[in-house]
Design a protein around this motif. Structure first.
Motif, PDB file in Angstrom:
ATOM      1  N   THR A  69       1.367   2.378   4.797  1.00 43.44           N
ATOM      2  CA  THR A  69       0.213   3.352   4.385  1.00 43.44           C
ATOM      3  C   THR A  69      -0.735   2.842   3.450  1.00 43.44           C
ATOM      4  N   PHE A  70      -0.437   1.835   2.564  1.00 37.86           N
ATOM      5  CA  PHE A  70      -1.419   0.948   1.529  1.00 37.86           C
ATOM      6  C   PHE A  70      -2.013  -0.009   2.318  1.00 37.86           C
ATOM      7  N   CYS A  71      -1.385  -1.105   2.910  1.00 36.17           N
ATOM      8  CA  CYS A  71      -2.055  -2.314   3.297  1.00 36.17           C
ATOM      9  C   CYS A  71      -2.014  -2.202   4.897  1.00 36.17           C
ATOM     10  N   GLU A  83       7.665  14.638  -5.877  1.00 37.84           N
ATOM     11  CA  GLU A  83       7.695  16.131  -5.807  1.00 37.84           C
ATOM     12  C   GLU A  83       6.865  16.148  -6.909  1.00 37.84           C
ATOM     13  N   VAL A  84       5.862  17.292  -6.449  1.00 36.79           N
ATOM     14  CA  VAL A  84       4.559  17.856  -7.025  1.00 36.79           C
ATOM     15  C   VAL A  84       4.928  19.316  -7.240  1.00 36.79           C
ATOM     16  N   LYS A  85       4.142  19.698  -8.388  1.00 39.93           N
ATOM     17  CA  LYS A  85       4.492  21.275  -8.647  1.00 39.93           C
ATOM     18  C   LYS A  85       3.455  22.006  -7.475  1.00 39.93           C
ATOM     19  N   GLY A  86       4.040  23.106  -7.199  1.00 38.57           N
ATOM     20  CA  GLY A  86       3.305  23.728  -6.003  1.00 38.57           C
ATOM     21  C   GLY A  86       2.594  24.978  -6.651  1.00 38.57           C
ATOM     22  N   ASP A  87       1.756  25.820  -5.709  1.00 35.35           N
ATOM     23  CA  ASP A  87       1.055  26.658  -6.200  1.00 35.35           C
ATOM     24  C   ASP A  87       1.670  27.902  -6.891  1.00 35.35           C
ATOM     25  N   ILE A  88       2.703  27.942  -6.541  1.00 34.96           N
ATOM     26  CA  ILE A  88       3.576  29.222  -7.121  1.00 34.96           C
ATOM     27  C   ILE A  88       4.493  28.560  -8.281  1.00 34.96           C
ATOM     28  N   LYS A  89       4.320  29.452  -9.637  1.00 36.91           N
ATOM     29  CA  LYS A  89       5.097  28.914 -10.661  1.00 36.91           C
ATOM     30  C   LYS A  89       6.772  28.703 -10.330  1.00 36.91           C
ATOM     31  N   GLY A  90       7.247  27.383 -10.740  1.00 33.44           N
ATOM     32  CA  GLY A  90       8.511  27.016 -10.444  1.00 33.44           C
ATOM     33  C   GLY A  90       8.841  26.439  -8.982  1.00 33.44           C
ATOM     34  N   SER A  91       7.798  26.285  -8.144  1.00 30.00           N
ATOM     35  CA  SER A  91       7.874  26.033  -6.871  1.00 30.00           C
ATOM     36  C   SER A  91       7.431  24.472  -6.969  1.00 30.00           C
ATOM     37  N   TYR A  92       7.812  23.655  -5.894  1.00 23.31           N
ATOM     38  CA  TYR A  92       7.442  22.029  -5.831  1.00 23.31           C
ATOM     39  C   TYR A  92       7.478  21.858  -4.290  1.00 23.31           C
ATOM     40  N   ILE A  93       6.539  20.940  -4.063  1.00 24.82           N
ATOM     41  CA  ILE A  93       6.410  20.220  -2.697  1.00 24.82           C
ATOM     42  C   ILE A  93       6.582  18.821  -2.634  1.00 24.82           C
ATOM     43  N   LYS A  94       7.237  18.469  -1.613  1.00 29.80           N
ATOM     44  CA  LYS A  94       7.353  17.107  -1.479  1.00 29.80           C
ATOM     45  C   LYS A  94       6.228  16.409  -0.663  1.00 29.80           C
ATOM     46  N   ARG A  95       5.678  15.261  -1.029  1.00 31.82           N
ATOM     47  CA  ARG A  95       4.630  14.475  -0.382  1.00 31.82           C
ATOM     48  C   ARG A  95       4.977  13.199  -0.465  1.00 31.82           C
ATOM     49  N   GLY A  96       4.695  12.401   0.715  1.00 34.67           N
ATOM     50  CA  GLY A  96       4.772  10.775   0.883  1.00 34.67           C
ATOM     51  C   GLY A  96       4.453  10.288   2.123  1.00 34.67           C
ATOM     52  N   ASN A  97       4.649   9.195   2.196  1.00 30.38           N
ATOM     53  CA  ASN A  97       4.452   8.359   3.294  1.00 30.38           C
ATOM     54  C   ASN A  97       5.119   7.129   3.488  1.00 30.38           C
ATOM     55  N   TYR A  98       5.085   6.286   4.509  1.00 30.04           N
ATOM     56  CA  TYR A  98       5.598   5.126   4.620  1.00 30.04           C
ATOM     57  C   TYR A  98       5.055   3.891   3.953  1.00 30.04           C
ATOM     58  N   ILE A  99       5.765   3.282   3.366  1.00 31.74           N
ATOM     59  CA  ILE A  99       5.019   2.036   2.542  1.00 31.74           C
ATOM     60  C   ILE A  99       6.208   0.751   2.615  1.00 31.74           C
ATOM     61  N   PHE A 100       5.522  -0.501   2.560  1.00 30.37           N
ATOM     62  CA  PHE A 100       6.453  -1.638   2.733  1.00 30.37           C
ATOM     63  C   PHE A 100       7.512  -1.490   1.535  1.00 30.37           C
ATOM     64  N   GLN A 101       8.694  -2.046   1.929  1.00 32.16           N
ATOM     65  CA  GLN A 101       9.851  -2.021   1.141  1.00 32.16           C
ATOM     66  C   GLN A 101       9.589  -3.086   0.095  1.00 32.16           C
ATOM     67  N   ASP A 102       8.716  -4.006   0.712  1.00 35.61           N
ATOM     68  CA  ASP A 102       8.607  -5.347  -0.092  1.00 35.61           C
ATOM     69  C   ASP A 102       7.020  -5.329  -0.899  1.00 35.61           C
ATOM     70  N   SER A 103       6.828  -4.783  -2.120  1.00 35.45           N
ATOM     71  CA  SER A 103       5.662  -4.816  -2.560  1.00 35.45           C
ATOM     72  C   SER A 103       4.781  -5.795  -2.814  1.00 35.45           C
ATOM     73  N   VAL A 104       5.503  -6.999  -2.921  1.00 33.90           N
ATOM     74  CA  VAL A 104       4.775  -8.197  -3.128  1.00 33.90           C
ATOM     75  C   VAL A 104       3.983  -8.636  -1.776  1.00 33.90           C
ATOM     76  N   SER A 105       4.610  -8.382  -0.776  1.00 38.71           N
ATOM     77  CA  SER A 105       4.156  -8.669   0.686  1.00 38.71           C
ATOM     78  C   SER A 105       2.804  -7.612   0.829  1.00 38.71           C
ATOM     79  N   CYS A 106       2.992  -6.520   0.499  1.00 43.99           N
ATOM     80  CA  CYS A 106       2.202  -5.470   0.498  1.00 43.99           C
ATOM     81  C   CYS A 106       0.954  -5.802  -0.358  1.00 43.99           C
ATOM     82  N   ASN A 107       1.096  -6.168  -1.476  1.00 44.67           N
ATOM     83  CA  ASN A 107      -0.096  -6.576  -2.256  1.00 44.67           C
ATOM     84  C   ASN A 107      -0.723  -7.741  -2.108  1.00 44.67           C
ATOM     85  N   HIS A 108      -0.035  -8.777  -1.173  1.00 45.11           N
ATOM     86  CA  HIS A 108      -0.638  -9.724  -0.592  1.00 45.11           C
ATOM     87  C   HIS A 108      -1.660  -9.283   0.619  1.00 45.11           C
ATOM     88  N   ASN A 109      -1.257  -8.408   1.337  1.00 44.50           N
ATOM     89  CA  ASN A 109      -1.763  -7.927   2.549  1.00 44.50           C
ATOM     90  C   ASN A 109      -2.990  -7.132   2.265  1.00 44.50           C
TER      91      ASN A 109
END
Length: 125
Positions: A69-71, A83-109
């Motif tokens: 997703t980054f590079c 996990e981020v807070k949801g609109d309803i008090k006490g609720s949470y939403i999971k958000r994410g995406n695929y990223i390189f396992q190796d952040s050094v390679s990602c930064n290089h790209n």
């Protein structure tokens, strides 16, 4: 690509177990990322809108190659979830995406930081 970290020290990120910053050239990276094996968490620190921002989540290896997703490169990826807070008090939403396992390679790209910034906007909305 403009990559400027304000002075980043262990004191700046005092609540985290951080890697040794002495061997990292902060002028050549767009973000810092590391895994805390004890807690199973992945941390990402970057500049966003002229401020340092830290993300804490999990990154599970997908055991396959995919597009970061980054590079936008193709390599072994993992799903980074927060996990981020949801609109309803006490609720949470999971958000994410695929990223390189190796952040050094990602930064290089990385040639532009716009996809990383777009991901942060998605996470924080």
């Amino acid at each position: 690509m403009k990559t400027l970290f304000k002075e980043l020290t262990e004191k700046t990120v005092k609540k985290l177990k951080v890697p040794d910053f002495d061997h990292i050239d902060l002028k050549k990276v767009s973000y810092l990322s590391w895994n805390d094996k004890g807690s199973g968490k992945r941390y990402i620190i970057t500049e966003y809108k002229d401020k340092l921002i830290g993300l804490q989540g999990t990154c599970k290896n997908s055991n396959q190659k995919g597009i970061c997703t980054f590079c936008n490169g193709i390599s072994e990826v993992g799903i980074f979830m927060i996990e981020v807070k949801g609109d309803i008090k006490g609720s949470y939403i999971k958000r994410g995406n695929y990223i390189f396992q190796d952040s050094v390679s990602c930064n290089h790209n990385l040639t532009e930081k716009d996809k990383l910034d777009t991901f942060i906007e998605y996470i924080l909305k």
